[in-house]
Design a protein around this motif. Structure first.
Motif, PDB file in Angstrom:
ATOM      1  N   LYS A   1      -5.539  10.999 -16.549  1.00 24.54           N
ATOM      2  CA  LYS A   1      -5.832   9.570 -16.733  1.00 24.54           C
ATOM      3  C   LYS A   1      -5.538   8.767 -15.458  1.00 24.54           C
ATOM      4  O   LYS A   1      -6.348   7.961 -15.032  1.00 24.54           O
TER       5      LYS A   1
ATOM      6  N   ILE B   1      -3.648   1.128 -24.593  1.00 25.19           N
ATOM      7  CA  ILE B   1      -4.269   0.045 -23.815  1.00 25.19           C
ATOM      8  C   ILE B   1      -5.508  -0.502 -24.543  1.00 25.19           C
ATOM      9  O   ILE B   1      -5.655  -1.708 -24.703  1.00 25.19           O
TER      10      ILE B   1
ATOM     11  N   ARG C   1       5.299  15.552 -26.675  1.00 27.09           N
ATOM     12  CA  ARG C   1       5.012  14.135 -26.384  1.00 27.09           C
ATOM     13  C   ARG C   1       3.739  13.675 -27.091  1.00 27.09           C
ATOM     14  O   ARG C   1       3.681  12.594 -27.656  1.00 27.09           O
TER      15      ARG C   1
ATOM     16  N   ARG D   1       3.997   7.941 -33.863  1.00 25.59           N
ATOM     17  CA  ARG D   1       5.007   6.872 -33.957  1.00 25.59           C
ATOM     18  C   ARG D   1       4.441   5.700 -34.764  1.00 25.59           C
ATOM     19  O   ARG D   1       3.209   5.535 -34.881  1.00 25.59           O
TER      20      ARG D   1
HETATM   21  O1   DC Z   1       1.291   8.496 -18.873  1.00 28.46           O
HETATM   22  P1   DC Z   1       2.669   9.156 -18.837  1.00 28.46           P
HETATM   23  O2   DC Z   1       2.637  10.600 -19.219  1.00 28.46           O
HETATM   24  O3   DC Z   1       3.371   8.909 -17.556  1.00 28.46           O
HETATM   25  O4   DC Z   1       3.510   8.388 -19.995  1.00 28.46           O
HETATM   26  C1   DC Z   1       4.832   8.743 -20.293  1.00 28.46           C
HETATM   27  C2   DC Z   1       5.139   8.376 -21.724  1.00 28.46           C
HETATM   28  O5   DC Z   1       5.192   6.957 -21.870  1.00 28.46           O
HETATM   29  C3   DC Z   1       4.189   8.873 -22.798  1.00 28.46           C
HETATM   30  O6   DC Z   1       4.530  10.168 -23.250  1.00 28.46           O
HETATM   31  C4   DC Z   1       4.315   7.848 -23.881  1.00 28.46           C
HETATM   32  C5   DC Z   1       4.717   6.576 -23.157  1.00 28.46           C
HETATM   33  N1   DC Z   1       3.637   5.614 -23.007  1.00 28.46           N
HETATM   34  C6   DC Z   1       3.380   4.789 -24.062  1.00 28.46           C
HETATM   35  O7   DC Z   1       3.995   4.911 -25.115  1.00 28.46           O
HETATM   36  N2   DC Z   1       2.438   3.822 -23.943  1.00 28.46           N
HETATM   37  C7   DC Z   1       1.750   3.666 -22.812  1.00 28.46           C
HETATM   38  N3   DC Z   1       0.838   2.694 -22.729  1.00 28.46           N
HETATM   39  C8   DC Z   1       1.983   4.531 -21.726  1.00 28.46           C
HETATM   40  C9   DC Z   1       2.917   5.527 -21.860  1.00 28.46           C
END
Ligand code: DC
Length: 235
Positions: free
Chosen positions: A16, A137, A185, A192
């Protein structure tokens, strides 16, 4: 030309941020990595000893610290990228390590943490012309974004990409550990209670298992240009 908002969501290590950064560069837009923000909160809590591996995250303790956390992005001429700062310190390297990856999902599931991050994200994007990537987003932060992408890829391809990303930072981690972390994750982020990761009904699905980085950029740029042309003119 009218500037649009581009929201990119999807599973962990789907590329992403690579696509978001390249799209932003091509369009002359700002790129905002929202995962870095949740990672910075997690790093702060780890450094303060509020959270630790193997122990359940105490939401109350995390919430109490939120007003002491300042997150910024500053452009680095050296890396040619915008880097993450936590209370004035560059933490771009530290936030990508396994320690943070292990605890970022439970921290990001806390309602107050999300409220603060979403507020900051909207502030950072208030002038438009932005590509933002994360998990919520297109569904929560910018439900009216002109272009929404939802990214996915085969788990083994994602493990390999994450492994290379870590190796480029001098961190060697076993494939099995990376795979376990990505799967956990994805599960935690998708289930959640608040703003779970899911494809917005109007998001375009982009599975990049079998396409190159260049092909993916070409496809996304075409979609972005279509939306720019078709979006309402500025008033
Ligand atoms: O994109 P990333 O893997 O760096 O994100 C790390 C964690 O942050 C992901 O496992 C969940 C959280 N996250 C989130 O809850 N909402 C977002 N908009 C971005 C990331």
């Amino acid at each position: 030309m009218r500037q649009i908002t581009i929201a990119i969501d999807g599973y962990s290590s789907c590329g992403k941020s690579t696509l978001a950064r390249e799209l932003a560069h091509e369009l002359g837009y700002a790129y905002i990595d929202t995962g870095a923000m949740y990672r910075a909160v997690t790093l702060y809590c780890l450094e303060k000893g509020i959270i630790e591996k193997g122990r359940a995250v105490d939401a109350f303790k995390v919430i109490k610290e939120l007003l002491h956390i300042k997150i910024e992005f500053r452009y680095s001429d050296n890396s040619g990228k915008s880097e993450t700062y936590l209370n004035g310190k560059n933490v771009e390297g530290e936030i990508r390590g396994m320690e943070v990856s292990e605890l970022v999902s439970p921290v990001s599931a806390i309602h107050e943490v999300r409220k603060m991050m979403v507020y900051l994200q909207r502030q950072l994007a208030k002038d438009g012309g932005v590509v933002m990537d994360g998990r919520d987003i297109g569904t929560t932060v910018f439900p009216h974004a002109e272009l929404k992408l939802f990214m996915t890829a085969d788990i083994n391809v994602r493990v390999e990409r994450r492994k290379q990303e870590l190796l480029s930072k001098g961190i060697a981690v076993k494939d099995s550990e990376i795979k376990r972390n990505l799967q956990r994750r994805d599960e935690e982020d998708s289930t959640r209670a608040i703003s779970p990761l899911k494809q917005a009904p109007d998001a375009v699905l982009l599975d990049n298992t079998k396409i190159t980085r260049e092909e993916q950029l070409k496809i996304a740029l075409r979609w972005a240009k279509e939306r720019i042309v078709n979006s309402a003119p500025e008033r």
